[in-house]
Structures are given as C-alpha cells and as structure tokens.
Design an enzyme around this catalytic site. Structure first.
Site, PDB file in Angstrom:
ATOM      1  N   THR A  40     -18.588 -53.507  -6.846  1.00 41.35           N
ATOM      2  CA  THR A  40     -18.540 -52.578  -7.980  1.00 41.35           C
ATOM      3  C   THR A  40     -19.781 -52.693  -8.853  1.00 41.35           C
ATOM      4  O   THR A  40     -20.200 -51.723  -9.480  1.00 41.35           O
ATOM      5  CB  THR A  40     -17.266 -52.851  -8.803  1.00 41.35           C
ATOM      6  OG1 THR A  40     -16.154 -52.550  -7.983  1.00 41.35           O
ATOM      7  CG2 THR A  40     -17.189 -52.014 -10.055  1.00 41.35           C
ATOM      8  N   TYR A  54     -14.512 -44.937  -7.067  1.00 46.40           N
ATOM      9  CA  TYR A  54     -15.971 -44.862  -6.912  1.00 46.40           C
ATOM     10  C   TYR A  54     -16.354 -45.496  -5.579  1.00 46.40           C
ATOM     11  O   TYR A  54     -15.531 -46.072  -4.883  1.00 46.40           O
ATOM     12  CB  TYR A  54     -16.660 -45.624  -8.059  1.00 46.40           C
ATOM     13  CG  TYR A  54     -16.126 -47.027  -8.189  1.00 46.40           C
ATOM     14  CD1 TYR A  54     -16.652 -48.049  -7.434  1.00 46.40           C
ATOM     15  CD2 TYR A  54     -15.052 -47.314  -9.043  1.00 46.40           C
ATOM     16  CE1 TYR A  54     -16.133 -49.335  -7.520  1.00 46.40           C
ATOM     17  CE2 TYR A  54     -14.536 -48.590  -9.131  1.00 46.40           C
ATOM     18  CZ  TYR A  54     -15.081 -49.581  -8.365  1.00 46.40           C
ATOM     19  OH  TYR A  54     -14.566 -50.850  -8.426  1.00 46.40           O
ATOM     20  N   THR A 120     -15.815 -58.023  -6.626  1.00 44.45           N
ATOM     21  CA  THR A 120     -14.941 -59.035  -7.224  1.00 44.45           C
ATOM     22  C   THR A 120     -13.727 -59.385  -6.350  1.00 44.45           C
ATOM     23  O   THR A 120     -13.114 -60.425  -6.536  1.00 44.45           O
ATOM     24  CB  THR A 120     -14.440 -58.576  -8.607  1.00 44.45           C
ATOM     25  OG1 THR A 120     -13.715 -57.352  -8.446  1.00 44.45           O
ATOM     26  CG2 THR A 120     -15.582 -58.390  -9.575  1.00 44.45           C
ATOM     27  N   ASP A 121     -13.384 -58.504  -5.400  1.00 43.21           N
ATOM     28  CA  ASP A 121     -12.135 -58.717  -4.659  1.00 43.21           C
ATOM     29  C   ASP A 121     -12.119 -60.023  -3.857  1.00 43.21           C
ATOM     30  O   ASP A 121     -11.103 -60.717  -3.808  1.00 43.21           O
ATOM     31  CB  ASP A 121     -11.849 -57.529  -3.726  1.00 43.21           C
ATOM     32  CG  ASP A 121     -11.333 -56.319  -4.500  1.00 43.21           C
ATOM     33  OD1 ASP A 121     -11.161 -56.419  -5.726  1.00 43.21           O
ATOM     34  OD2 ASP A 121     -11.102 -55.276  -3.865  1.00 43.21           O
ATOM     35  N   LYS A 193      -9.382 -64.499  -9.137  1.00 42.10           N
ATOM     36  CA  LYS A 193      -9.267 -63.198  -9.812  1.00 42.10           C
ATOM     37  C   LYS A 193      -7.821 -63.043 -10.253  1.00 42.10           C
ATOM     38  O   LYS A 193      -6.903 -63.134  -9.429  1.00 42.10           O
ATOM     39  CB  LYS A 193      -9.672 -62.076  -8.838  1.00 42.10           C
ATOM     40  CG  LYS A 193      -9.715 -60.707  -9.465  1.00 42.10           C
ATOM     41  CD  LYS A 193     -10.292 -59.662  -8.510  1.00 42.10           C
ATOM     42  CE  LYS A 193     -10.363 -58.311  -9.205  1.00 42.10           C
ATOM     43  NZ  LYS A 193     -10.977 -57.275  -8.363  1.00 42.10           N
ATOM     44  N   GLU A 313       9.406 -82.545   2.000  1.00 36.84           N
ATOM     45  CA  GLU A 313      10.501 -82.699   2.960  1.00 36.84           C
ATOM     46  C   GLU A 313      10.046 -83.600   4.101  1.00 36.84           C
ATOM     47  O   GLU A 313       8.929 -83.450   4.604  1.00 36.84           O
ATOM     48  CB  GLU A 313      10.862 -81.327   3.555  1.00 36.84           C
ATOM     49  CG  GLU A 313      11.121 -80.242   2.539  1.00 36.84           C
ATOM     50  CD  GLU A 313      12.463 -80.419   1.850  1.00 36.84           C
ATOM     51  OE1 GLU A 313      13.343 -81.059   2.455  1.00 36.84           O
ATOM     52  OE2 GLU A 313      12.597 -79.943   0.709  1.00 36.84           O
TER      53      GLU A 313
HETATM   54  C1  SIN Z   1     -15.040 -54.888  -7.299  1.00 36.87           C
HETATM   55  O1  SIN Z   1     -16.180 -55.243  -7.060  1.00 36.87           O
HETATM   56  O2  SIN Z   1     -14.548 -55.050  -8.443  1.00 36.87           O
HETATM   57  C2  SIN Z   1     -14.125 -54.240  -6.306  1.00 36.87           C
HETATM   58  C3  SIN Z   1     -14.808 -53.844  -5.060  1.00 36.87           C
HETATM   59  C4  SIN Z   1     -15.338 -54.988  -4.284  1.00 36.87           C
HETATM   60  O3  SIN Z   1     -14.756 -56.068  -4.309  1.00 36.87           O
HETATM   61  O4  SIN Z   1     -16.376 -54.790  -3.611  1.00 36.87           O
END
Ligand code: SIN
Length: 356
Positions: A40, A54, A120-121, A193, A313
C-alpha cells in the site's frame, strides 16, 4: 579596483568552500539503501479519498523517494526494486532473494543500513524471516503504510522518512530487524498487525514496542532477549527453496480433514494453531499423531494472540509435538521452515523454539 577583485576572489573562495562543505556533509551521512517490494505504501487509488480498492505496489521506488526529499537530510539514499506485489502474495522465492540481497549489501563498507518498503499484510512475516537470516548487526528497517500514496493524509511518506531516520541511526545497530510505522519501533519477533484498517496497527501485544521516533528522533528503550540476525545458525546463501510447512487452524468441531490432506500433500511440517494453550481437538490430534509417526514435524501454536504455548498434556509429549513458545502461528511456520533446513532432530528443533 583592487578591493573589487579581492571581494570577487573571496566570494569565489567562499563558494568553493561551501561546495566542499556540502560534499563533506553528503559524504558524512550514512548510506541507506531502500529495497522496495510493493504494498500500500506504493499503492495508487482512483481518488484521494479512497483507502480501499486501490492497486498495491503500483508506484516504483523512485516515485516514493522523490515524494519525500527530506530523507536526503538523514542519509544518502538510493532505491532498488526487488518486486512490486501486494504482500498477501509474498513467496519463499522473494524472501530468499530479499535476504540474499540484504546480506550482499550489508557486507559492503559503503552501506550503513537498509530500509525495506513492504505491504502491511505479511510485513511481520518478512521481518521475522530476515531477523533470522540476515547476517549483520547493521540496521534493517521495514516499513509500509495503511493508506495508499494517493490518499489524503497518506501515512507512507512519514513512515518512509522515519524508517530512513532509524536505519541511519547508530542507535539502531544490533537490535535485529526493526518495524517502523506510525512513530513506533517494534522488534521483528514479536510485532504483529492488530487492526485491519487503522494506521495504528503494528503492535507488540503485552511486551510493548522497543522504542519510538520522537518528533523525528529515534529512541530505543529495550530489546528482545531472543537471538537474531548475525548470531543465528541459519544460512540461506545456498538455498533456492524452503521446506513445505502449513498452518492448520483449530476450531470447535474440528476434524482430521486438513491434517490428512497435509500429510497426503507431502508437507514437512505442520503448525497447529490450537485453541487456548495450543490445545488440539481430539479429532485432529489423532491425525497429527499419525503425522509425527510419518516423520512430519508438528508444532503446537495458539490462535489466542498472546502468551506462550507450554507442554500441557502428557499425550502431546508422547506424540512428540513441539511447543511453539510465544511465536504466533505465521511466525512459528517461518522458524520451522528454517529449522528444517538444519535438522530433523525434534529436541534440537524444540530448543530453537526456545532460542529464537
Ligand atoms: C497494505 O500494504 O496495507 C496491504 C496490501 C499489502 O499488504 O501489500
């Protein structure tokens, strides 16, 4: 006449001195390389009010740098385009390319630090992969943006400027890969995130950020105690692929469908994102026990988001499941991928989960 000539000569001398000083100032600045991968921060939307819908990764690195000429006040910067993707589409191949390029650049005397622009993903995953595979103490800083470059109040320009400030700062040396967004400096191991759309999304839950960029000045207050970068045992220099490891998400009413499919597909490792303390539904547990018996490494992680997965466990111990410690499932996957490039010994892999 004589005094006019001397004034002209003096002016010329001062101009020359000024040029020399400017050069001296430029060469005094650290050299920071910006490696762009898309996201982004390089996103372009149809209108300045659009913050979704976008195209991520549409703008090249030179456009991003030219939009923030202030970065040149802190470093001699130059850009390089590694790829132009939406980071949801990140691949092992790009990770390997990026890590190798960071290592090449950081081994050079004329590179002081690296900034990576990233979607960011999956930013936290790339950050952790580099935290384990970059062989240098020099700063490596990853940044991104939640709003496309074309949006009113885009966050990318300030994030890029702050990332360069951090990468150029001696204070950032030796802290591992750093994630810089929204004036905060977080460590690659523990950052995640936390919000789908807010600019204040990168957090280190419970443990807290490593530092801040205070009105342009980086300050680092604490460190993770886990081993990173130059001190890890992982070496990707001769790797062209990474082991196949899948995350399987545990829920109520779980069954063995995905575990059976993963075994059939030939995975080398499974991260089970269990409920609570990495708890495994009994239907999935039987299938996971078959997986370990077949030589697949199974790590119990948790879908909860905070806290550590610890042995609970006796059956998990008997079935040779590894505890994922406090890594979230997506980061546990990365550590297991790298661990499997070194060993298949379960005790050695368990030790790595307590070390990294
Ligand atoms: C982002 O950058 O916020 C979303 C898209 C991506 O991770 O490339």
């Amino acid at each position: 006449m004589k005094s006019r000539v001397s004034v002209i000569l003096m002016t010329m001398a001062m101009m020359l001195l000024g040029v020399q000083c400017a050069f001296a100032a430029a060469s005094d600045k650290p050299n920071v390389k910006i490696l762009a991968t898309g996201g982004t921060i390089a996103g372009s939307a149809a209108s300045d009010t659009a913050t979704t819908g976008y195209k991520a990764g549409a703008l090249g690195i030179d456009v991003l740098i030219n939009a923030v000429p202030e970065v040149k006040n802190y470093a001699n910067v130059s850009g390089e385009q590694i790829c132009s993707i939406d980071s949801k589409d990140m691949t092992n191949d790009i990770w390997l390319k990026l890590s190798k390029r960071c290592n090449e650049l950081l081994s050079r005397g004329d590179v002081n630090g690296i900034v990576i622009t990233h979607g960011t993903d999956t930013l936290e995953e790339t950050a952790y992969f580099l935290n384990l595979t970059v062989k240098s103490n020099k700063p490596v800083v990853i940044t991104g943006a939640m709003r496309p470059a074309t949006a009113i109040s885009a966050d990318g320009p300030m994030n890029l400027l702050n990332a360069v400030r951090v990468a150029a700062s001696p204070k950032a040396v030796g802290h591992g890969v750093l994630v810089v967004l929204n004036d905060q400096i977080n460590g690659a191991r523990d950052v995640t995130k936390t919000n789908t759309t807010s600019v204040d999304t990168f957090k280190t839950p419970e443990l807290g950020a490593l530092g801040y960029v205070n009105d342009g000045v980086p300050e680092i207050y604490r460190d993770s105690t886990r081993i990173h970068t130059a001190k890890t045992e992982f070496d990707v220099s001769n790797l062209s692929e990474l082991p196949y490891v899948k995350v399987i998400y545990g829920t109520a009413n779980d069954d063995s469908l995905f575990v059976d499919a993963a075994i059939k597909a030939g995975v080398k490792g499974i991260i089970y994102a269990g409920t609570g303390n990495g708890s495994v539904h009994k239907n999935a547990e039987a299938a996971l026990a078959k997986a370990t018996a077949a030589g697949i490494v199974v790590v119990r992680s948790s879908r909860v988001g905070t806290g550590s997965v610890i042995p609970a466990e006796q059956s998990y111990i008997d079935e040779h499941f590894i505890d994922g410690d406090s890594l979230n499932p997506q980061k546990a996957r990365i550590l297991l991928q790298l661990a499997l490039t070194k060993t298949h010994d379960l005790k050695a892999i368990q030790d790595m989960f307590h070390k990294y």
